[in-house]
Design a protein around this motif. Structure first.
Motif, PDB file in Angstrom:
ATOM      1  N   GLU A  81       0.879  -1.326  -0.189  1.00 53.81           N
ATOM      2  CA  GLU A  81       0.442  -0.279  -0.336  1.00 53.81           C
ATOM      3  C   GLU A  81       0.778   1.161  -0.333  1.00 53.81           C
ATOM      4  O   GLU A  81       0.462   2.718  -0.535  1.00 53.81           O
ATOM      5  CB  GLU A  81      -0.925  -0.280   1.149  1.00 53.81           C
ATOM      6  CG  GLU A  81      -2.311   1.162   1.144  1.00 53.81           C
ATOM      7  CD  GLU A  81      -2.959   0.788   2.479  1.00 53.81           C
ATOM      8  OE1 GLU A  81      -3.790   2.037   2.537  1.00 53.81           O
ATOM      9  OE2 GLU A  81      -3.088   0.309   3.565  1.00 53.81           O
ATOM     10  N   GLU A 111     -14.017   0.995   1.663  1.00 49.26           N
ATOM     11  CA  GLU A 111     -12.808   2.088   2.094  1.00 49.26           C
ATOM     12  C   GLU A 111     -11.342   1.083   1.197  1.00 49.26           C
ATOM     13  O   GLU A 111     -10.552   2.670   0.958  1.00 49.26           O
ATOM     14  CB  GLU A 111     -12.725   1.411   3.679  1.00 49.26           C
ATOM     15  CG  GLU A 111     -11.554   2.094   4.274  1.00 49.26           C
ATOM     16  CD  GLU A 111     -11.620   2.620   5.867  1.00 49.26           C
ATOM     17  OE1 GLU A 111     -10.279   3.094   5.789  1.00 49.26           O
ATOM     18  OE2 GLU A 111     -11.666   1.325   5.828  1.00 49.26           O
ATOM     19  N   LYS A 112     -11.002   0.704   1.177  1.00 45.65           N
ATOM     20  CA  LYS A 112     -10.186   0.383   0.504  1.00 45.65           C
ATOM     21  C   LYS A 112      -9.956   0.794  -1.207  1.00 45.65           C
ATOM     22  O   LYS A 112      -9.052   1.384  -2.009  1.00 45.65           O
ATOM     23  CB  LYS A 112      -9.603  -1.311   0.380  1.00 45.65           C
ATOM     24  CG  LYS A 112      -9.424  -2.093   1.691  1.00 45.65           C
ATOM     25  CD  LYS A 112      -8.109  -1.307   2.701  1.00 45.65           C
ATOM     26  CE  LYS A 112      -6.899  -1.723   1.892  1.00 45.65           C
ATOM     27  NZ  LYS A 112      -5.707  -1.489   3.172  1.00 45.65           N
ATOM     28  N   GLN A 115      -9.529   4.219  -0.696  1.00 48.26           N
ATOM     29  CA  GLN A 115      -8.431   4.662  -0.742  1.00 48.26           C
ATOM     30  C   GLN A 115      -7.607   4.526  -2.304  1.00 48.26           C
ATOM     31  O   GLN A 115      -6.922   5.716  -2.201  1.00 48.26           O
ATOM     32  CB  GLN A 115      -8.024   3.789  -0.017  1.00 48.26           C
ATOM     33  CG  GLN A 115      -8.052   4.362   1.616  1.00 48.26           C
ATOM     34  CD  GLN A 115      -8.029   3.116   2.778  1.00 48.26           C
ATOM     35  OE1 GLN A 115      -6.749   2.426   2.243  1.00 48.26           O
ATOM     36  NE2 GLN A 115      -7.984   3.654   3.793  1.00 48.26           N
TER      37      GLN A 115
END
Length: 137
Positions: A81, A111-112, A115
């Motif tokens: 990440e 959410e991932k 992001q």
């Protein structure tokens, strides 16, 4: 009250009234005088000949996948990440800018994916798309 004289005789009129014919001809003449200069409004130029092929460069496509555990895959290669922002900045600096296709597993937390979208936007990528699979009936 009569406006003209009428003879009771059944004589055939031997002359043609030319006034309507002249009026029509004058109107046509005016129309042609106006439209002929409008029809030819280009300048005649003898252009040089060249044989150039148009370059139709299609932007490259970068695939960013997010699996069900939230791991990121850059073109089918797993990346951390922390490295994702650097990869996105490198791709955003290229010309023409590639398209980013985000494939998110349906079990991954939104959410991932959000992001990843935010990182792509901060990097300056303008063409972002989502890849889905069609429903089977």
């Amino acid at each position: 009250m009569a406006f003209g004289t009428q003879d009771d005789t059944d004589e055939v009129m031997n002359e043609i009234n030319m006034t309507p014919l002249v009026d029509v001809m004058l109107v046509l003449l005016i129309i042609f005088i106006i439209t002929v200069p409008v029809m030819k409004h280009a300048v005649n130029i003898d252009l040089p000949r060249a044989s150039a092929q148009p370059q139709d460069t299609k932007p490259e496509t970068v695939r960013l996948s997010v699996d069900s555990q939230g791991n990121y895959f850059w073109n089918e290669r797993q990346v951390a990440e922390a490295d994702l922002a650097g990869l996105l900045k490198v791709e955003a600096a290229r010309t023409p800018q590639p398209e980013l296709h985000i494939r998110g597993d349906k079990a991954v937390r939104y959410e991932k994916v959000a992001q990843a979208m935010a990182a792509a936007q901060q990097a300056g990528l303008r063409k972002i798309g989502f890849i889905t699979e069609p429903r089977t009936p």
